[in-house]
Design an enzyme around this catalytic site. Sequence first.
Site, PDB file in Angstrom:
ATOM      1  N   HIS A 472     -90.694 -16.820  62.925  1.00  0.00           N
ATOM      2  CA  HIS A 472     -91.505 -16.080  61.961  1.00  0.00           C
ATOM      3  C   HIS A 472     -92.381 -15.078  62.703  1.00  0.00           C
ATOM      4  O   HIS A 472     -92.853 -15.357  63.813  1.00  0.00           O
ATOM      5  CB  HIS A 472     -92.371 -17.077  61.192  1.00  0.00           C
ATOM      6  CG  HIS A 472     -93.082 -16.512  60.005  1.00  0.00           C
ATOM      7  ND1 HIS A 472     -92.500 -15.658  59.103  1.00  0.00           N
ATOM      8  CD2 HIS A 472     -94.366 -16.713  59.557  1.00  0.00           C
ATOM      9  CE1 HIS A 472     -93.372 -15.355  58.155  1.00  0.00           C
ATOM     10  NE2 HIS A 472     -94.514 -15.973  58.407  1.00  0.00           N
ATOM     11  N   ASN A 492    -100.610 -14.269  59.002  1.00  0.00           N
ATOM     12  CA  ASN A 492     -99.309 -14.618  58.445  1.00  0.00           C
ATOM     13  C   ASN A 492     -98.985 -13.636  57.318  1.00  0.00           C
ATOM     14  O   ASN A 492     -99.749 -13.526  56.365  1.00  0.00           O
ATOM     15  CB  ASN A 492     -99.356 -16.053  57.906  1.00  0.00           C
ATOM     16  CG  ASN A 492     -98.003 -16.562  57.442  1.00  0.00           C
ATOM     17  OD1 ASN A 492     -97.078 -15.796  57.191  1.00  0.00           O
ATOM     18  ND2 ASN A 492     -97.880 -17.867  57.321  1.00  0.00           N
TER      19      ASN A 492
END
Length: 547
Positions: A472, A492
């Site tokens: 990610h 994030n």
Amino acid sequence: MFNNAAPASTPSGNIDAYALFEALTGKKIDKGAISESSSSRTASEEYDDLRDFKNDSTLIREPQPDRPPKDSEMMIGAINPYAMVEAMLGHKLDRRSMNVARILSDVLQTDYDELFDMRHKSVLYAGLQLNEKERRAEQLHEKEMKILDERDLMTPDLSRIEKLGDLEQIGLKQLEHTRVKMARMQNGKLRVVLDAHSIGRTVTNRELTRSMNELATPFRHNDHEKGRWSPPNSTWRNIDEIVFQHYNQRLIMDLNRVRLGNHNFNHISMENECNHANRFDDPVQGATSNSWLIAAIFSVFWANPSVIQRASRVMPNHEMMHGNDQEGGNRRRRHFIRFHDKGGRNNSKTETVEVDYEVPINNSSNDPIYCRASGENDIWPALYEKAFAKWITRSNSERPDITQTAHGDPIKAMAQINGREPHYYFTEKHEAAALVGIVRRCSVNEKTINPMAAFTHASGRMYRGSNLVANHAYSVLGWTNHGDRQYIIIRNPWGVTEPMGLTSYPGLLDRVEPEFWRPACMVDHEGLLAVEAHAFREYFACIGVAK
């Protein structure tokens, strides 16, 4: 709309610092909150504490960038489970509720603690497989993917199971070799959780329902799907209208928060005033696996907002500019975004891409399915994603397949946006202090001025929740130090911070306030994390910069 006037001057002739800040960043700030935050820090806290690092040679010798990876090695990206489930259910989730983990697990047919690591074959990595030896993702071929129907997902009748031997009769063979996920004794009863995929199939990285495949992956299984793409339960609509509708909804919600004190109509107070003073437009990833792209877009915006074309949203199309509207009075505006050729996949020639304002909107929830602004108060994040999809697919359509942006290189993407050069630093080749030093060299006042991003390993036992996710990409926003600990600040792109207590991570702080890191007052706190330097080196595979 932006005010093109010069920053206001004070009566003494000095430039108003607040006005200058808002002109440079395009953000409104709460002057009261800034003053309180500043007054809470002593004079010595305004400067870096170098006492513990005076003998550290990494502060003097700048680490050299590592050799750029091959394109085939850069398959970074995990589907945003919150956006995917919201698109499938047709309504928003309460992302701060502890119950959200159960909802994600039920809809995506995977235990919550197994969703975020490639070794569990999670659906969040649809179209990828794990190279366990090198701890990286590899792309699957379209022929290796399978579409499941309802019959494939049917489960056996367990109502007549009375002893372990009965499990073999319904298809669970070689019981002695079946993996036990959990076992505990309670009141003389042994409670065991077994892996039983052989008798109860679920969606995985290789096997999806048709709606999941259309929503999140770039694979199309017939000519009709390849011709005119549109995600399920959606319509291409003008996102400007959607943002305006959301603005009215927020206005009503904010008015409902007004509390009249002691029935005195001259005394009005607002609950959570600080939280509602700023409406941020930070990009949030949607229902496909392009975290690499969304992280890159925000990293560039954070480091230098002037690179991002936001003001161009007021520009009309060419026919309207010449007084010749060929669309019968339908005033369709255009957005112009420039991308730069950096070679390899997910790339095209250097050019300015022109797009209209239509993006896929969920028919049930009236929300964008893919990238959107965190505060739902701007349109540029969705248009950047659409323009990038149009650019890399070399499409002339105003409805490009956004899922074609799945899996890529966040470091190169930053360079494709700002026109600079990508530099890679693989964590296994650098000490923790050197990694912090790289961020510090690219920062002023603990905030990056060169866009930076990082991505995690494809697998590891630490990836058990949505704060730290395997394979990610994250935006790197700056650094800070407290005592003898140094932290790298990341964001994030899912725009979510797990509810407190759901999962713990050594060396990770999931609540970052301005008292801890001063630039936190300029960013949406959802998804904002601080990672201690040694933990960062363990969790992340690479950090990079475009300069």
